[in-house]
Scaffold this motif. Structure first.
Motif, PDB file in Angstrom:
ATOM      1  N   ARG A 107       0.798  -1.224   0.000  1.00  0.00           N
ATOM      2  CA  ARG A 107       0.000   0.000   0.000  1.00  0.00           C
ATOM      3  C   ARG A 107       0.832   1.277   0.000  1.00  0.00           C
ATOM      4  O   ARG A 107       0.372   2.306  -0.467  1.00  0.00           O
ATOM      5  CB  ARG A 107      -0.945  -0.007   1.203  1.00  0.00           C
ATOM      6  N   GLN A 108       2.042   1.216   0.502  1.00  0.00           N
ATOM      7  CA  GLN A 108       2.851   2.429   0.570  1.00  0.00           C
ATOM      8  C   GLN A 108       3.293   2.909  -0.808  1.00  0.00           C
ATOM      9  O   GLN A 108       3.709   4.049  -0.965  1.00  0.00           O
ATOM     10  CB  GLN A 108       4.068   2.220   1.484  1.00  0.00           C
ATOM     11  N   HIS A 109       3.176   2.056  -1.831  1.00  0.00           N
ATOM     12  CA  HIS A 109       3.594   2.426  -3.184  1.00  0.00           C
ATOM     13  C   HIS A 109       2.433   2.438  -4.168  1.00  0.00           C
ATOM     14  O   HIS A 109       2.641   2.352  -5.378  1.00  0.00           O
ATOM     15  CB  HIS A 109       4.664   1.453  -3.686  1.00  0.00           C
ATOM     16  N   ARG A 110       1.220   2.548  -3.682  1.00  0.00           N
ATOM     17  CA  ARG A 110       0.067   2.427  -4.589  1.00  0.00           C
ATOM     18  C   ARG A 110       0.002   3.536  -5.627  1.00  0.00           C
ATOM     19  O   ARG A 110      -0.437   3.303  -6.741  1.00  0.00           O
ATOM     20  CB  ARG A 110      -1.227   2.290  -3.810  1.00  0.00           C
ATOM     21  N   PHE A 111       0.458   4.735  -5.295  1.00  0.00           N
ATOM     22  CA  PHE A 111       0.445   5.808  -6.292  1.00  0.00           C
ATOM     23  C   PHE A 111       1.397   5.487  -7.439  1.00  0.00           C
ATOM     24  O   PHE A 111       1.048   5.664  -8.606  1.00  0.00           O
ATOM     25  CB  PHE A 111       0.802   7.157  -5.655  1.00  0.00           C
ATOM     26  N   GLN A 112       2.598   4.997  -7.120  1.00  0.00           N
ATOM     27  CA  GLN A 112       3.566   4.660  -8.160  1.00  0.00           C
ATOM     28  C   GLN A 112       3.034   3.542  -9.058  1.00  0.00           C
ATOM     29  O   GLN A 112       3.240   3.558 -10.272  1.00  0.00           O
ATOM     30  CB  GLN A 112       4.903   4.220  -7.544  1.00  0.00           C
ATOM     31  N   TYR A 113       2.336   2.578  -8.480  1.00  0.00           N
ATOM     32  CA  TYR A 113       1.785   1.480  -9.277  1.00  0.00           C
ATOM     33  C   TYR A 113       0.648   1.963 -10.172  1.00  0.00           C
ATOM     34  O   TYR A 113       0.507   1.510 -11.303  1.00  0.00           O
ATOM     35  CB  TYR A 113       1.297   0.343  -8.388  1.00  0.00           C
ATOM     36  N   SER A 114      -0.156   2.888  -9.668  1.00  0.00           N
ATOM     37  CA  SER A 114      -1.247   3.407 -10.505  1.00  0.00           C
ATOM     38  C   SER A 114      -0.689   4.226 -11.660  1.00  0.00           C
ATOM     39  O   SER A 114      -1.207   4.163 -12.783  1.00  0.00           O
ATOM     40  CB  SER A 114      -2.230   4.230  -9.672  1.00  0.00           C
ATOM     41  N   VAL A 115       0.372   4.981 -11.416  1.00  0.00           N
ATOM     42  CA  VAL A 115       1.019   5.737 -12.497  1.00  0.00           C
ATOM     43  C   VAL A 115       1.636   4.777 -13.513  1.00  0.00           C
ATOM     44  O   VAL A 115       1.539   4.993 -14.725  1.00  0.00           O
ATOM     45  CB  VAL A 115       2.083   6.698 -11.922  1.00  0.00           C
ATOM     46  N   ALA A 116       2.238   3.694 -13.038  1.00  0.00           N
ATOM     47  CA  ALA A 116       2.816   2.703 -13.949  1.00  0.00           C
ATOM     48  C   ALA A 116       1.728   2.045 -14.794  1.00  0.00           C
ATOM     49  O   ALA A 116       1.917   1.827 -15.993  1.00  0.00           O
ATOM     50  CB  ALA A 116       3.597   1.656 -13.169  1.00  0.00           C
ATOM     51  N   ALA A 117       0.588   1.726 -14.198  1.00  0.00           N
ATOM     52  CA  ALA A 117      -0.511   1.117 -14.959  1.00  0.00           C
ATOM     53  C   ALA A 117      -1.035   2.090 -16.015  1.00  0.00           C
ATOM     54  O   ALA A 117      -1.297   1.694 -17.158  1.00  0.00           O
ATOM     55  CB  ALA A 117      -1.634   0.690 -14.025  1.00  0.00           C
ATOM     56  N   ALA A 118      -1.170   3.355 -15.645  1.00  0.00           N
ATOM     57  CA  ALA A 118      -1.612   4.359 -16.624  1.00  0.00           C
ATOM     58  C   ALA A 118      -0.585   4.504 -17.743  1.00  0.00           C
ATOM     59  O   ALA A 118      -0.938   4.588 -18.922  1.00  0.00           O
ATOM     60  CB  ALA A 118      -1.846   5.698 -15.934  1.00  0.00           C
ATOM     61  N   GLY A 119       0.677   4.516 -17.375  1.00  0.00           N
ATOM     62  CA  GLY A 119       1.739   4.592 -18.377  1.00  0.00           C
ATOM     63  C   GLY A 119       1.745   3.384 -19.299  1.00  0.00           C
ATOM     64  O   GLY A 119       1.998   3.505 -20.501  1.00  0.00           O
ATOM     65  N   ALA A 120       1.443   2.215 -18.752  1.00  0.00           N
ATOM     66  CA  ALA A 120       1.393   1.001 -19.567  1.00  0.00           C
ATOM     67  C   ALA A 120       0.256   1.078 -20.584  1.00  0.00           C
ATOM     68  O   ALA A 120       0.419   0.688 -21.744  1.00  0.00           O
ATOM     69  CB  ALA A 120       1.232  -0.230 -18.676  1.00  0.00           C
ATOM     70  N   LEU A 121      -0.895   1.599 -20.165  1.00  0.00           N
ATOM     71  CA  LEU A 121      -2.016   1.729 -21.097  1.00  0.00           C
ATOM     72  C   LEU A 121      -1.723   2.760 -22.181  1.00  0.00           C
ATOM     73  O   LEU A 121      -2.040   2.551 -23.355  1.00  0.00           O
ATOM     74  CB  LEU A 121      -3.297   2.084 -20.336  1.00  0.00           C
ATOM     75  N   VAL A 122      -1.100   3.863 -21.801  1.00  0.00           N
ATOM     76  CA  VAL A 122      -0.714   4.871 -22.796  1.00  0.00           C
ATOM     77  C   VAL A 122       0.299   4.269 -23.775  1.00  0.00           C
ATOM     78  O   VAL A 122       0.214   4.497 -24.984  1.00  0.00           O
ATOM     79  CB  VAL A 122      -0.146   6.132 -22.105  1.00  0.00           C
ATOM     80  N   ALA A 123       1.227   3.476 -23.254  1.00  0.00           N
ATOM     81  CA  ALA A 123       2.227   2.840 -24.112  1.00  0.00           C
ATOM     82  C   ALA A 123       1.582   1.881 -25.105  1.00  0.00           C
ATOM     83  O   ALA A 123       1.983   1.828 -26.272  1.00  0.00           O
ATOM     84  CB  ALA A 123       3.258   2.103 -23.267  1.00  0.00           C
TER      85      ALA A 123
END
Length: 130
Positions: free
Chosen positions: A45-61
């Motif tokens: 849970r302490q890194h949930r923001f970074q994971y959500s940004v990575a998921a968004a970046g993956a979809l954009v990619a």
């Protein structure tokens, strides 16, 4: 004449769980990054923001990669390599913690695989269904 297969002589379209292969591919490619990120957010849970940004970046990619296919070959290759380099740069930001690096790699696995397939298809290793 009796048709023992019951297909009527025509080739039956492939399906997975009643869905067309392209539909399954779209679900997997677009669904895997958010799913992996959601599971990771629940575990770390302490890194949930970074994971959500990575998921968004993956979809954009994914959308950026599929959009590159219509250009001239040299531009397609350059843009695929640029997108893969951007993914590599973002994943390398997680290198301090091995678990975070593994999670980021899993989030970006489908865009990386898609990029490699598109790059090999553009290079003529096999034909892309475009």
């Amino acid at each position: 004449m009796i048709d023992p297969g019951g297909w009527g002589g025509a080739a039956a379209p492939l399906s997975v769980a009643g869905l067309a292969p392209v539909t399954v591919l779209v679900i997997v490619v677009l669904g895997t990054p958010p799913l992996v990120a959601a599971v990771a957010m629940g575990v770390r849970r302490q890194h949930r923001f970074q994971y959500s940004v990575a998921a968004a970046g993956a979809l954009v990619a994914v959308f950026a990669l599929t959009g590159t296919v219509g250009f001239a070959t040299h531009w397609t290759v350059l843009s695929i390599l640029a997108i893969l380099a951007a993914i590599g740069g973002h994943v390398s930001g997680f290198r301090e913690d091995g678990v975070d690096l593994l999670i980021a790699g899993a989030i970006y696995a489908t865009p990386i695989a898609l990029g490699v397939v598109l790059l090999l298809g553009t290079a003529g290793v096999f034909s892309l269904p475009v």
